[in-house]
Motif scaffolding. Structure first.
Motif, mmCIF file in Angstrom:
data_model
loop_
_atom_site.group_PDB
_atom_site.id
_atom_site.type_symbol
_atom_site.label_atom_id
_atom_site.label_comp_id
_atom_site.label_asym_id
_atom_site.label_seq_id
_atom_site.Cartn_x
_atom_site.Cartn_y
_atom_site.Cartn_z
ATOM 1 N N LYS A 79 -3.365 1.679 -4.122
ATOM 2 C CA LYS A 79 -3.728 0.611 -3.203
ATOM 3 C C LYS A 79 -3.038 -0.699 -3.576
ATOM 4 O O LYS A 79 -2.875 -1.012 -4.748
ATOM 5 C CB LYS A 79 -5.259 0.422 -3.241
ATOM 6 N N GLN A 101 -9.999 0.611 -6.905
ATOM 7 C CA GLN A 101 -9.761 0.742 -5.471
ATOM 8 C C GLN A 101 -9.273 2.164 -5.190
ATOM 9 O O GLN A 101 -8.801 2.851 -6.085
ATOM 10 C CB GLN A 101 -8.703 -0.262 -4.988
ATOM 11 N N ASP A 126 0.834 -1.198 0.000
ATOM 12 C CA ASP A 126 0.000 0.000 0.000
ATOM 13 C C ASP A 126 0.873 1.254 0.000
ATOM 14 O O ASP A 126 1.886 1.314 0.701
ATOM 15 C CB ASP A 126 -0.888 0.042 1.248
#
Length: 211
Positions: free
Chosen positions: A154, A191, A149
């Motif tokens: 992400k 994401q 991360d």
């Protein structure tokens, strides 16, 4: 970014189809190893919010699509590995109004090593200078997995988009190339966060020529 790659890819496809009379038989041209280095702010000054430096390792495969006397179109299939160093350097990139903002800043402002695994496919346009030398441009994209991360991307599934221009020299059954490349990694908003990672740099390849 991915929308623009889609538009450019379709433009190249249309040009190549109109330029050829008969689509030649699919043929494996060459395979080789490509290595390189790239970073966020080396030649092209981009955003100053973070540092991003990557070492590049690729197994590059080129297949014939259409060949004329002075130019050719080729298909590129390129499993790739990127080992990258990343650090957020703009303290205020994460707003003080974000829940757990202090903890997130402390986490992301630490230097970290990232592993990225990609399988890219695309096209190569090659212009022959003589029987041994050529210049070329590539456009390729593909799925990618990132194992860490960051404040910009992400962990998990993403896409790796690459454009490049280069020079190739062939000697008997071996060829060598050098190219300048630009890469963008993001996840198409699947994401959050998805600000993306950018890098520009150089790649160098050694190939075995099947032709």
């Amino acid at each position: 970014m991915r929308f623009y790659f889609f538009i450019i890819f379709n433009l190249f496809f249309s040009i190549s189809i109109s330029a050829q009379e008969i689509l030649p038989k699919f043929k494996w041209l060459r395979s080789g190893i490509v290595v390189g280095i790239a970073s966020q702010n080396n030649l092209i000054k981009q955003e100053w919010d973070y540092t991003y430096e990557t070492q590049i390792f690729k197994f590059s495969n080129h297949f014939n699509w259409s060949k004329k006397r002075k130019h050719s179109w080729e298909i590129l299939v390129e499993p790739s590995y990127y080992r990258s160093n990343h650090q957020m350097i703009n303290y205020w990139f994460i707003s003080h109004t974000v829940p757990n903002g202090d903890a997130l800043r402390a986490k992301y402002m630490q230097p970290k090593t990232i592993n990225e695994y990609a399988l890219n496919a695309g096209i190569i346009y090659r212009r022959f200078l003589n029987v041994q030398a050529s210049v070329f441009a590539t456009l390729n994209s593909g799925p990618m997995y990132i194992d860490t991360d960051t404040e910009r991307l992400k962990k998990g599934f993403a896409f790796s988009d690459v454009i490049s221009i280069g020079y190739n020299y062939k000697w008997k059954k071996i060829s060598f190339d050098a190219k300048f490349m630009f890469r963008h990694a993001s996840n198409a908003n699947l994401q959050k966060p998805n600000y993306g990672l950018n890098a520009a740099g150089f790649e160098f390849g050694t190939f075995y020529e099947f032709n």
